[in-house]
Design a protein around this motif. Structure first.
Motif, mmCIF file in Angstrom:
data_model
loop_
_atom_site.group_PDB
_atom_site.id
_atom_site.type_symbol
_atom_site.label_atom_id
_atom_site.label_comp_id
_atom_site.label_asym_id
_atom_site.label_seq_id
_atom_site.Cartn_x
_atom_site.Cartn_y
_atom_site.Cartn_z
ATOM 1 N N UNK A 218 -8.101 -5.213 19.526
ATOM 2 C CA UNK A 218 -8.549 -3.848 19.958
ATOM 3 C C UNK A 218 -7.819 -2.821 19.302
ATOM 4 N N UNK A 219 -6.186 -3.090 19.636
ATOM 5 C CA UNK A 219 -5.379 -2.074 18.855
ATOM 6 C C UNK A 219 -5.590 -1.743 17.448
ATOM 7 N N UNK A 220 -5.769 -2.884 16.662
ATOM 8 C CA UNK A 220 -6.068 -2.831 15.195
ATOM 9 C C UNK A 220 -7.545 -1.992 15.091
ATOM 10 N N UNK A 221 -8.426 -2.301 15.841
ATOM 11 C CA UNK A 221 -9.744 -1.452 15.736
ATOM 12 C C UNK A 221 -9.491 -0.229 15.812
ATOM 13 N N UNK A 222 -8.941 0.222 16.934
ATOM 14 C CA UNK A 222 -8.456 1.698 17.450
ATOM 15 C C UNK A 222 -7.739 2.324 16.188
ATOM 16 N N UNK A 223 -6.545 1.803 15.702
ATOM 17 C CA UNK A 223 -5.740 2.357 14.839
ATOM 18 C C UNK A 223 -6.223 2.549 13.413
ATOM 19 N N UNK A 224 -7.260 1.303 13.229
ATOM 20 C CA UNK A 224 -7.780 1.393 11.650
ATOM 21 C C UNK A 224 -8.767 2.729 11.727
ATOM 22 N N UNK A 225 -9.490 2.791 12.858
ATOM 23 C CA UNK A 225 -10.437 4.005 13.015
ATOM 24 C C UNK A 225 -9.733 5.393 12.811
ATOM 25 N N UNK A 226 -8.416 5.395 13.448
ATOM 26 C CA UNK A 226 -7.762 6.609 13.461
ATOM 27 C C UNK A 226 -7.348 6.888 12.138
ATOM 28 N N UNK A 227 -6.839 5.889 11.167
ATOM 29 C CA UNK A 227 -6.144 5.945 10.098
ATOM 30 C C UNK A 227 -7.493 6.284 9.093
ATOM 31 N N UNK A 228 -8.428 5.806 9.183
ATOM 32 C CA UNK A 228 -9.664 6.100 8.163
ATOM 33 C C UNK A 228 -10.304 7.457 8.497
ATOM 34 N N UNK A 229 -10.069 7.676 9.614
ATOM 35 C CA UNK A 229 -10.545 9.305 9.956
ATOM 36 C C UNK A 229 -9.746 10.238 9.409
ATOM 37 N N UNK A 230 -8.250 9.999 9.557
ATOM 38 C CA UNK A 230 -7.518 11.272 8.975
ATOM 39 C C UNK A 230 -7.234 11.219 7.412
ATOM 40 N N UNK A 231 -7.158 10.089 6.968
ATOM 41 C CA UNK A 231 -6.802 9.904 5.607
ATOM 42 C C UNK A 231 -5.394 10.266 5.300
ATOM 43 N N UNK A 232 -4.740 9.598 6.167
ATOM 44 C CA UNK A 232 -3.198 10.130 6.673
ATOM 45 C C UNK A 232 -2.515 9.703 5.024
ATOM 46 N N UNK A 233 -1.389 10.756 4.847
ATOM 47 C CA UNK A 233 -0.668 10.428 3.743
ATOM 48 C C UNK A 233 0.548 9.455 4.023
ATOM 49 N N UNK A 234 1.071 8.515 3.189
ATOM 50 C CA UNK A 234 2.308 7.815 3.348
ATOM 51 C C UNK A 234 3.402 8.564 3.758
ATOM 52 N N UNK A 235 4.435 8.077 4.528
ATOM 53 C CA UNK A 235 5.656 8.537 4.878
ATOM 54 C C UNK A 235 6.650 8.976 3.629
ATOM 55 N N UNK A 236 7.453 9.847 3.669
ATOM 56 C CA UNK A 236 8.357 10.344 2.538
ATOM 57 C C UNK A 236 9.028 8.791 2.055
ATOM 58 N N UNK A 237 8.987 8.658 0.849
ATOM 59 C CA UNK A 237 9.340 7.357 -0.115
ATOM 60 C C UNK A 237 11.073 7.322 0.301
ATOM 61 N N UNK A 238 11.630 8.340 0.519
ATOM 62 C CA UNK A 238 13.076 8.356 0.766
ATOM 63 C C UNK A 238 13.347 7.907 2.127
ATOM 64 N N UNK A 239 12.353 8.187 3.060
ATOM 65 C CA UNK A 239 12.630 7.940 4.625
ATOM 66 C C UNK A 239 12.368 6.115 4.594
ATOM 67 N N UNK A 240 11.203 5.881 3.779
ATOM 68 C CA UNK A 240 10.894 4.300 3.918
ATOM 69 C C UNK A 240 12.397 3.732 3.171
ATOM 70 N N UNK A 241 12.913 4.070 2.156
ATOM 71 C CA UNK A 241 13.968 3.532 1.567
ATOM 72 C C UNK A 241 15.311 3.338 2.398
ATOM 73 N N UNK A 242 15.320 4.556 3.080
ATOM 74 C CA UNK A 242 16.525 4.671 4.124
ATOM 75 C C UNK A 242 16.276 3.431 5.208
ATOM 76 N N UNK A 243 15.322 3.525 5.775
ATOM 77 C CA UNK A 243 14.864 2.639 6.834
ATOM 78 C C UNK A 243 15.119 1.175 6.333
ATOM 79 N N UNK A 244 14.613 0.753 5.056
ATOM 80 C CA UNK A 244 15.210 -0.659 4.585
ATOM 81 C C UNK A 244 16.452 -0.783 4.468
ATOM 82 N N UNK A 245 17.491 0.215 4.087
ATOM 83 C CA UNK A 245 18.754 0.260 4.038
ATOM 84 C C UNK A 245 19.305 -0.015 5.310
ATOM 85 N N UNK A 246 18.738 0.738 6.255
ATOM 86 C CA UNK A 246 19.292 0.531 7.840
ATOM 87 C C UNK A 246 19.197 -1.005 8.156
ATOM 88 N N UNK A 247 17.983 -1.787 7.792
ATOM 89 C CA UNK A 247 17.712 -3.150 8.094
ATOM 90 C C UNK A 247 18.855 -3.860 7.231
#
Length: 328
Positions: free
Chosen positions: A168-197
């Protein structure tokens, strides 16, 4: 909302239906989202457990990112930046948006606990039209009022299986993402998060150079997407990993390396006390059923992201005989 703590005898006993450690402590069922939901959503977890009649579980949580929790049953109390809050979701359920925590947020619960937690990725809140992260530190707000388009918990049945909830949550969130056409988070943020891990003690100057930007740019982006300075975020990440090891939900082979992130024992004690309100020994010897559930999510993410185990392997801290069947 009421400002009183739930009544009942305090206990650490939480009878889990979604997994447990090899020592018998309760755990959630963790699940990686479908690829089309990454990187906005990084992890799903289902917690289904019983609190003994007339008793109250008193503990705390410490999230590094915003989460959406769809909660059924029980009665919850939380000490937030806005004061004490009490929630009574019942069989109809309710959906709450938790901002990141700067330190341990006291939490208490009684009766049955059934929760689906959706973990937002770093920088995802802004891309999804959510509140600014610095405004949400140590706060909980009504998610349905935040989005204003229906009650999300109505898509779930309290007695639904874990698989039905995940579907159910997969369905709801996929509909939300498809409707919004959302942009990816900042690549620097994603790289920073990986470094934190990988290692939150990595020098910020070196990280900025690798991203081909200035340290000031990193500071600005991290402040925007985490709500805190890079230094605070790194301190919290170190504390989360160390606390996970102390509570037995981290790779045993890493514990020595996690301790080396601190200058000495006194530094370790100060930092754990700053974030969790107790010493490392106190944390290890204390009863923390809710915190352990909470902390394990980050370690499951680390195992997945850093490929610390073969694909499909169960984390070594989990009891394989207590894993829930997902085709029930």
């Amino acid at each position: 909302m009421a400002d009183a703590r739930p009544p009942g005898e305090e206990t650490d006993i939480l009878v889990s239906h979604t997994g447990r450690t090899r020592d018998g402590d309760p755990l959630a069922f963790n699940h990686l989202p479908a690829k089309e939901l990454l990187p906005w959503f990084t992890w799903f977890s289902v917690s289904d457990a019983d609190v003994p009649a007339g008793a109250t579980i008193t503990d705390g949580i410490l999230n590094d990112h915003a989460v959406i929790r769809i909660i059924f049953g029980g009665r919850w109390w939380a000490e937030t930046r806005d004061g004490k809050q009490v929630y009574n979701p019942g069989e109809k359920g309710m959906t709450l948006y938790f901002g990141p925590q700067t330190t341990l947020m006291p939490i208490a619960v009684e009766e049955r606990v059934k929760v689906l937690t959706v973990h937002l990725g770093p920088g995802a809140a802004a891309k999804l039209g959510g509140p600014l992260q610095h405004e949400m530190l140590d706060r909980i707000i009504d998610h349905d009022k935040l989005v204003g388009h229906g009650r999300l918990s109505s898509r779930f049945e309290m007695e639904g299986t874990h698989q039905e909830w995940l579907d159910a949550i997969h369905i709801e969130l996929k509909k939300f993402i498809d409707k919004r056409g959302t942009q990816d988070p900042d690549p620097i943020t994603l790289a920073f998060e990986r470094q934190l891990l990988v290692n939150p003690s990595y020098p910020m100057k070196d990280f900025a150079e690798e991203q081909e930007c200035s340290t000031r740019t990193v500071e600005r982006i991290v402040k925007r997407d985490y709500g805190m300075s890079p230094k605070q975020v790194c301190r919290r990440a170190r504390a989360l990993d160390m606390a996970s090891a102390l509570l037995g939900v981290a790779m045993e082979t890493e514990e020595a390396a996690l301790r080396l992130r601190y200058f000495d024992q006194s530094h370790l004690i100060r930092e754990i006390k700053a974030f969790f309100g107790t010493t490392p020994q106190g944390l290890k010897e204390g009863k923390h059923p809710l915190l352990r559930l909470n902390l394990e999510i980050r370690q499951s993410r680390r195992v997945q992201e850093l490929a610390l185990l073969p694909p499909g392997a169960i984390e070594p801290w989990r009891d394989p005989d207590a894993e829930p069947f997902m085709d029930e």
